[in-house]
Design an enzyme around this catalytic site. Sequence first.
Site, PDB file in Angstrom:
ATOM      1  N   SER A  65       0.685  -0.995  -0.083  1.00  0.00           N
ATOM      2  CA  SER A  65      -0.109  -0.026   0.031  1.00  0.00           C
ATOM      3  C   SER A  65       0.860   1.514   0.121  1.00  0.00           C
ATOM      4  CB  SER A  65      -0.682   0.092   1.185  1.00  0.00           C
ATOM      5  OG  SER A  65      -1.653  -1.204   1.240  1.00  0.00           O
TER       6      SER A  65
HETATM    7  N1  SAM Z   1      -0.682  -5.065   4.028  1.00  0.00           N
HETATM    8  C1  SAM Z   1       0.232  -5.462   2.918  1.00  0.00           C
HETATM    9  C2  SAM Z   1       1.721  -4.778   2.911  1.00  0.00           C
HETATM   10  O1  SAM Z   1       1.917  -4.211   3.858  1.00  0.00           O
HETATM   11  O2  SAM Z   1       2.405  -5.077   1.987  1.00  0.00           O
HETATM   12  C3  SAM Z   1      -0.403  -5.046   1.652  1.00  0.00           C
HETATM   13  C4  SAM Z   1      -1.542  -5.802   1.280  1.00  0.00           C
HETATM   14  S1  SAM Z   1      -2.189  -5.841  -0.176  1.00  0.00           S
HETATM   15  C5  SAM Z   1      -2.711  -4.480  -0.561  1.00  0.00           C
HETATM   16  C6  SAM Z   1      -3.634  -7.007   0.195  1.00  0.00           C
HETATM   17  C7  SAM Z   1      -3.220  -8.305   0.330  1.00  0.00           C
HETATM   18  O3  SAM Z   1      -4.418  -9.066   0.907  1.00  0.00           O
HETATM   19  C8  SAM Z   1      -2.592  -9.107  -0.824  1.00  0.00           C
HETATM   20  O4  SAM Z   1      -1.554  -9.692  -0.410  1.00  0.00           O
HETATM   21  C9  SAM Z   1      -3.652 -10.146  -0.800  1.00  0.00           C
HETATM   22  O5  SAM Z   1      -3.235 -11.602  -1.436  1.00  0.00           O
HETATM   23  C10 SAM Z   1      -4.259 -10.227   0.356  1.00  0.00           C
HETATM   24  N2  SAM Z   1      -5.469 -11.205   0.482  1.00  0.00           N
HETATM   25  C11 SAM Z   1      -6.612 -10.935  -0.031  1.00  0.00           C
HETATM   26  N3  SAM Z   1      -7.701 -11.716   0.157  1.00  0.00           N
HETATM   27  C12 SAM Z   1      -7.215 -12.289   1.306  1.00  0.00           C
HETATM   28  C13 SAM Z   1      -7.866 -13.064   2.447  1.00  0.00           C
HETATM   29  N4  SAM Z   1      -9.232 -13.619   2.297  1.00  0.00           N
HETATM   30  N5  SAM Z   1      -7.049 -13.562   3.597  1.00  0.00           N
HETATM   31  C14 SAM Z   1      -5.678 -13.166   3.404  1.00  0.00           C
HETATM   32  N6  SAM Z   1      -5.268 -12.277   2.602  1.00  0.00           N
HETATM   33  C15 SAM Z   1      -5.830 -11.934   1.684  1.00  0.00           C
END
Ligand code: SAM
Length: 217
Positions: A65
């Site tokens: 993000s």
């Molecule tokens: N917090 C992260 C960072 O600091 O880099 C950024 C996260 S990115 C915007 C969103 C993440 O949520 C992705 O890696 C995606 O694979 C994960 N995601 C989506 N659905 C999910 C779920 N049901 N459970 C766990 N992770 C999930």
Amino acid sequence: MDKEKHFEEERRRMVQTQLIPRGIADESVLEAMRKVPRHRFVPEDLIESAYDDCPLPIGEGQTISQPYMVALMTECLGLKGDEKNLEVGTGSGYQAAILAELSGQIYTVERVEKLSKRAGEILKALGYINIQLKVEDGSEGWAEFSPYDGIIVTAGSPDVPEPLAEQLSEGGRLVIPVGGCYSQELVVLEKKNGKLERREVCGCVFVPLVGRHGWEK
Ligand code: SAM
């Protein structure tokens, strides 16, 4: 200039030009943003863009993000230092590191195994010992260690997943982007007398939360 010094300078500039002017005021959050080496969490070829004012791709169609969004969501949790927090969406591991600087124990769930593994390696190399990772559908939360003082969801959800509301402690805060697949509202829910008080913070754009209590795909 030595490389780490250069990035330290970049972090200082990021805080001064991207975070403070937009209203991030919690000094402990600003300090964590000055400290955590964001460039270690981005792909090698994007290292020089690590402190730019935008999200960046981290592979598997996912993103780290924008620094401002990381700081804002962290500030919304109102951390004091000894909280137990759950993050849904480990991604690069950067947000988990910021939380680990500001609270006691972090549990973070990622659905993409490759991302979780890479995040775990980086966090270990940086010496974080208060972060536990797992690969699972985080829309189900992580019941084993609940209740949590803070829950942060870093992917957009059509609604507030019921298990996350249940796993929030009394007085705890849940920060989550809620809305459509392409744009959402950043929402803060605070549990008071067993009920969730809702506050909308701003519009935002996140990749979808894919899971049983999120989007199907
Ligand atoms: N917090 C992260 C960072 O600091 O880099 C950024 C996260 S990115 C915007 C969103 C993440 O949520 C992705 O890696 C995606 O694979 C994960 N995601 C989506 N659905 C999910 C779920 N049901 N459970 C766990 N992770 C999930």
